[in-house]
Scaffold this active site. Structure first.
Site, short mmCIF file in Angstrom:
data_model
loop_
_atom_site.label_atom_id
_atom_site.label_comp_id
_atom_site.label_asym_id
_atom_site.label_seq_id
_atom_site.Cartn_x
_atom_site.Cartn_y
_atom_site.Cartn_z
N TYR A 67 0.78 -1.27 -0.05
CA TYR A 67 0.10 0.01 0.08
C TYR A 67 0.86 1.32 -0.03
CZ TYR A 67 -3.28 -3.73 1.49
OH TYR A 67 -3.80 -4.75 1.62
N GLU A 94 -4.08 -13.91 0.81
CA GLU A 94 -5.51 -13.95 2.02
C GLU A 94 -6.33 -15.22 1.94
OE1 GLU A 94 -4.85 -11.94 4.09
OE2 GLU A 94 -4.24 -9.90 3.39
N HIS A 105 -4.53 -17.69 3.84
CA HIS A 105 -4.26 -17.64 5.06
C HIS A 105 -5.86 -17.93 5.73
CE1 HIS A 105 -1.48 -13.92 4.37
NE2 HIS A 105 -0.97 -14.99 4.25
#
Length: 346
Positions: free
Chosen positions: A124, A218, A221
Site C-alpha cells: 500500500y 489472503e 491465510h
C-alpha cells in the site's frame, strides 16, 4: 482454562506436538513428523506465493491516477487506508497468537502469514508513493485511523482480538480465529472488488495486479486459519459442547456482513461500474463460502453463486465448498486425518 505461553525450546518434550494448545512439543520443526500433514502443504503453498511489490510496474497507474474522477480517487484513498489498518492488526494478532500455540509446524506457518501481511502493508505504501506526494501518503494513512466509519467498521474484529489478548484461553483463541477468518476472508473483499472494477475499465491496472497477489495470499491465510480452527475444536470439544460456539460463529459472521455492507455503501455509492445490490449479494456469497470452509451451513439462503462473475477475470476463488460437520467430530476421529483423506473427508 488459561493458555500456557510456550517456551522457545523444551528439549525434554517430543518434536511431534501433542496438541494445538497446552500440549507438549520440543519447539523443533520436523515436517516429516507433524500431527496434521496437510499443514506442510499449506506451508509450501504459502512459500510458493512469494512476491515483492517492486516487481509490479506502476508506470501506467501514474498516468491513470490523473484520469480518475474525484469520487474514484477518494474511494481509492479510503480503501487503501482501511486495508493498511487490517493488515497491520493482522500482523500483530498472528504474532501474539503464535506465542500460545504448541505445535511447531503451526508456528512456521504463522510466521509466514505474518511476514506476508507485512508485505501487504508495504504494497500500500508502494502504490501511494507512486501516485501521490509524501505528505498526501502520510495523510491517507492518518485518515484511516481518524475516519469514524473505518473504525466503526473495524471495531468488531478489534474487540474479538482484544478479548483474546487480555484473556488467552482456548475459547478466546477460537473466537480470535473466527475474527481472523472474517478479516482475511470477508472484510477485504468489497475493497478488492473496487480495484478490480477499476481494472475492467482499464484504470489502475498495476494496482489491481498487486491486489490480486494480495488476495491470493489472503485466500491461503483464511484457508489455513479455518483448518486450524477445525483442529482446535476437534481437540477441544468442550469449546462447543453445548453448541453455543457454533451460534457465536453464525452471529459474528452476520454482524461482520452487515458492517461490510454498510461500509461498501459508504465508500462505493455512485461509482461507475459498481452495483451496490450486487455488492451486497457478493458479500453474502463470500460469507457463505467461509461458513462452508468451517463445515457449516449457509447463513444466507440463495447466495450460493457469485453474483459478480466478472471478478473471476481478476481473481478466481478456488476454495473447496464441501460441507463438513467438523464441529461434531471427536479428537479420536480427527486423528484419522492423513495425506490421503483430507479435512473435508472427515
Amino acid at each position: 482454562m488459561a493458555l500456557r505461553k510456550i517456551k522457545l525450546l523444551e528439549p525434554q518434550n517430543p518434536n511431534h506436538s501433542t496438541g494445538i494448545v497446552n500440549g507438549e512439543a520440543s519447539g523443533i520443526v520436523n515436517w516429516n513428523d507433524i500431527p496434521y500433514p496437510q499443514f506442510y502443504d499449506i506451508y509450501k503453498n504459502l512459500r510458493s506465493n512469494f512476491w515483492i511489490p517492486d516487481e509490479i510496474s506502476m508506470a501506467k497507474d501514474i498516468k491513470s491516477w490523473g484520469e480518475l474522477g474525484d469520487d474514484e480517487q477518494e474511494a481509492f484513498k479510503r480503501i487503501i487506508g482501511l486495508l493498511s489498518i487490517l493488515d497491520s492488526v493482522q500482523t500483530n494478532l498472528i504474532q501474539r497468537a503464535s506465542g500460545y500455540v504448541t505445535d511447531p509446524s503451526v508456528h512456521a506457518i504463522l510466521a509466514e502469514i505474518s511476514s506476508q501481511e507485512a508485505v501487504h502493508n508495504q504494497s500500500y505504501s508502494y502504490v501511494l508513493s507512486s501516485i501521490v506526494p509524501l505528505e498526501e501518503q502520510n495523510r491517507i494513512f492518518d485518515m484511516a485511523r481518524n475516519d469514524p466509519e473505518v473504525m466503526k467498521r473495524n471495531q468488531l474484529i478489534l474487540d474479538i482480538y482484544d478479548e483474546f489478548d487480555e484473556n488467552p484461553t482456548p475459547k478466546t483463541l477460537a473466537k480470535a480465529l473466527v475474527g481472523s477468518i472474517i478479516l482475511e476472508g470477508i472484510n477485504f473483499y468489497s475493497g478488492f472488488a473496487f480495484f478490480y472494477n477499476l481494472a475492467r475499465q482499464q484504470k489502475m491496472v498495476g494496482t489491481s495486479t498487486m491486489i490480486s497477489y494480495i488476495q491470493k495470499d489472503e485466500m491461503q491465510h483464511g484457508h489455513f486459519v479455518a483448518m486450524l480452527l477445525r483442529a482446535l475444536l476437534a481437540e477441544r470439544p468442550d469449546i462447543d459442547a453445548d453448541g453455543s460456539f457454533t451460534e457465536y460463529v453464525y452471529e459474528t459472521i452476520d454482524k461482520a456482513v452487515q458492517l461490510e455492507i454498510r461500509w461498501s455503501h459508504e465508500v462505493l455509492t455512485g461509482l461507475e461500474g459498481i452495483d451496490l445490490e450486487e455488492m451486497d449479494g457478493y458479500i453474502k456469497y463470500i460469507a457463505n463460502k467461509r461458513l462452508r470452509q468451517l463445515g457449516l451451513d449457509d447463513l444466507y439462503e440463495g447466495y450460493t453463486d457469485n453474483v459478480m462473475p466478472w471478478i473471476r477475470t481478476y481473481s478466481d476463488e478456488a476454495m473447496n465448498d464441501t460441507k463438513t460437520d467438523f464441529f461434531e467430530q471427536k479428537s479420536r476421529e480427527y486423528a484419522k486425518v492423513s495425506e490421503d483423506n483430507g479435512f473435508d473427508d472427515l
